[in-house]
Design an enzyme around this catalytic site. Structure first.
Site, mmCIF file in Angstrom:
data_model
loop_
_atom_site.group_PDB
_atom_site.id
_atom_site.type_symbol
_atom_site.label_atom_id
_atom_site.label_comp_id
_atom_site.label_asym_id
_atom_site.label_seq_id
_atom_site.Cartn_x
_atom_site.Cartn_y
_atom_site.Cartn_z
ATOM 1 N N LYS A 1 0.815 -1.216 0.000
ATOM 2 C CA LYS A 1 0.000 0.000 0.000
ATOM 3 C C LYS A 1 0.849 1.267 0.000
ATOM 4 O O LYS A 1 0.607 2.217 0.756
ATOM 5 C CB LYS A 1 -0.977 0.000 1.170
ATOM 6 C CG LYS A 1 -1.895 -1.207 1.228
ATOM 7 C CD LYS A 1 -2.564 -1.501 -0.115
ATOM 8 C CE LYS A 1 -3.478 -0.345 -0.574
ATOM 9 N NZ LYS A 1 -4.028 -0.611 -1.938
ATOM 10 N N SER A 2 1.851 1.266 -0.875
ATOM 11 C CA SER A 2 2.698 2.454 -0.971
ATOM 12 C C SER A 2 2.896 2.906 -2.413
ATOM 13 O O SER A 2 3.817 3.659 -2.703
ATOM 14 C CB SER A 2 4.064 2.176 -0.328
ATOM 15 O OG SER A 2 4.688 1.071 -0.942
ATOM 16 N N GLY A 3 2.040 2.435 -3.312
ATOM 17 C CA GLY A 3 2.134 2.833 -4.709
ATOM 18 C C GLY A 3 2.560 1.719 -5.643
ATOM 19 O O GLY A 3 2.962 1.968 -6.779
ATOM 20 N N THR A 4 2.430 0.468 -5.194
ATOM 21 C CA THR A 4 2.879 -0.671 -5.985
ATOM 22 C C THR A 4 2.119 -0.785 -7.310
ATOM 23 O O THR A 4 2.729 -1.010 -8.367
ATOM 24 C CB THR A 4 2.693 -1.981 -5.192
ATOM 25 O OG1 THR A 4 3.142 -1.792 -3.855
ATOM 26 C CG2 THR A 4 3.451 -3.119 -5.842
ATOM 27 N N HIS B 1 7.019 -7.992 -2.238
ATOM 28 C CA HIS B 1 6.968 -7.211 -0.996
ATOM 29 C C HIS B 1 8.011 -7.723 0.001
ATOM 30 O O HIS B 1 8.076 -7.242 1.125
ATOM 31 C CB HIS B 1 5.586 -7.313 -0.355
ATOM 32 C CG HIS B 1 4.512 -6.539 -1.060
ATOM 33 N ND1 HIS B 1 4.689 -5.258 -1.509
ATOM 34 C CD2 HIS B 1 3.216 -6.867 -1.360
ATOM 35 C CE1 HIS B 1 3.558 -4.823 -2.074
ATOM 36 N NE2 HIS B 1 2.663 -5.787 -1.995
ATOM 37 N N ARG C 1 6.230 4.944 1.053
ATOM 38 C CA ARG C 1 5.268 6.022 1.253
ATOM 39 C C ARG C 1 5.330 6.493 2.697
ATOM 40 O O ARG C 1 5.701 5.733 3.586
ATOM 41 C CB ARG C 1 3.861 5.488 0.929
ATOM 42 C CG ARG C 1 2.752 6.508 0.858
ATOM 43 C CD ARG C 1 1.444 5.807 0.505
ATOM 44 N NE ARG C 1 0.354 6.750 0.268
ATOM 45 C CZ ARG C 1 -0.899 6.403 -0.013
ATOM 46 N NH1 ARG C 1 -1.210 5.110 -0.082
ATOM 47 N NH2 ARG C 1 -1.828 7.314 -0.214
ATOM 48 N N ARG D 1 -8.559 3.668 -3.841
ATOM 49 C CA ARG D 1 -9.368 4.399 -2.865
ATOM 50 C C ARG D 1 -9.263 5.901 -3.120
ATOM 51 O O ARG D 1 -10.113 6.483 -3.767
ATOM 52 C CB ARG D 1 -8.931 4.042 -1.439
ATOM 53 C CG ARG D 1 -9.936 4.450 -0.368
ATOM 54 C CD ARG D 1 -9.501 3.967 1.007
ATOM 55 N NE ARG D 1 -8.289 4.611 1.474
ATOM 56 C CZ ARG D 1 -8.256 5.770 2.166
ATOM 57 N NH1 ARG D 1 -9.369 6.365 2.465
ATOM 58 N NH2 ARG D 1 -7.109 6.286 2.537
#
Length: 336
Positions: A72-75, A136, A157, A289
């Protein structure tokens, strides 16, 4: 795993080799019943077997390109950008694969898509050069990738926003039979380093330090910087991947076309990202989102803000790694 899947701990289909290792420390999981501590990081039971099989079987090539990140950091975005850059001579923008396929299905995760079922696929016949993969997994556990001269592009992020995005996402994909993770419980787990593939600070520092040791092989990017100046980051990416944009391409607007194709706004509107699925049969719509910088202020209390700031300063303060959008952190953390 989708919301309609029955609950389970993911252990029934594991190999005997994995079951023997499941005596490792175990805690409540973010997307499943349990997560296990392995080689210093936490991983969901469902992914555990894939990590072990990847480490055992995967043979990296110097021509490989690996997208690495904290979840959840721009993957999703970075996968799309790299796929579009590397394949820009093969596909026209108007009929591009990214218009009909989610980027996760075009750039597969090593430990989830390729090795989770303990399979050893024939990479040479399935993937064209350069092979594009993602992971990851923290840097120290990357197996043969660490020893190769392949290109690793890492994105992280601001931990405040990364946490809020992870919390929302995990509650969307947890099976209905498992109670949702409350914000307070998830925040406590995150600050203790029990996030998926975490602790997040160890994850970031592994790639951060390696990017200084081997700048030609590891490119360290920050989500916030990419959001602020997408075009220049695309140029940086292309140059790092040894396929820089030509002057003619720049004049013809190729960089801007790729930026638009891979933008959050474009990807969120695509039908494939409204109805399709990606890893573990998760619904693609849950990937999109807000993609905003600073959205954490709408969720975290002043006490949470203070605790997170303290964790970041204690764990990252001496490294020189800082983030825009973190309260007051940049005022007292100095670059080495």
């Amino acid at each position: 795993m989708t919301e309609n899947q029955p609950a389970g701990d993911g252990e029934t289909d594991l190999s005997n080799e994995c079951k023997e290792l499941l005596s490792l420390p175990k805690e409540r999981g973010w997307i499943s019943l349990h997560q296990h501590q392995y080689q210093g990081f936490w991983c969901p039971t469902e992914i555990f077997q894939g990590i072990i099989a990847f480490q055992k079987h995967f043979q990296a090539r110097d021509s490989d390109i690996v997208v690495a990140s904290v979840p959840k950091s721009g993957t999703t975005w970075l996968k799309a950008l790299i796929f579009a850059i590397v394949n820009r001579q093969r596909f026209e923008i108007k009929i591009h694969p990214l218009l009909t396929s989610n980027s996760h299905n075009l750039v597969p995760f090593l430990e989830v898509d390729l090795y989770r079922n303990n399979l050893v696929p024939d990479f040479s016949s399935k993937f064209p050069e350069p092979r594009l993969f993602a992971t990851h997994i923290p840097f120290p556990s990357l197996g043969t990738i660490k020893e190769s001269n392949c290109k690793i592009v890492y994105v992280c992020r601001n931990p405040f926003d990364s946490f809020v995005s992870l919390w929302h996402f995990c509650n969307k994909v947890r099976p209905q039979s498992l109670a949702p993770l409350s914000l307070d419980e998830a925040f406590d787990m995150y600050c203790q380093g029990m996030d998926v593939y975490g602790p997040f600070w160890d994850h970031m520092l592994g790639y951060w330090k390696e990017s200084f040791k081997r700048p030609n092989n590891v490119l360290f990017l920050k989500y916030e910087d990419m959001k602020k100046d997408g075009v220049n980051h695309l140029k940086t990416l292309a140059k790092f991947l040894d396929c820089p944009f030509t002057e003619e391409e720049e004049r013809n607007g190729v960089i801007e076309d790729i930026a638009k194709l891979c933008s959050f706004e474009t990807m969120k509107k695509l039908e494939i990202n409204k109805t399709g699925t990606f890893v573990l049969n998760m619904e693609s719509k849950n990937l999109f989102r807000k993609a905003e910088v600073g959205d954490w202020v709408n969720y975290l209390t002043p006490m949470m803000e203070q605790r997170m700031s303290k964790v970041i300063e204690e764990k990252l303060g001496s490294s020189g790694l800082t983030f825009k959008g973190t309260p007051e952190l940049a005022d007292h953390v100095q670059q080495n």
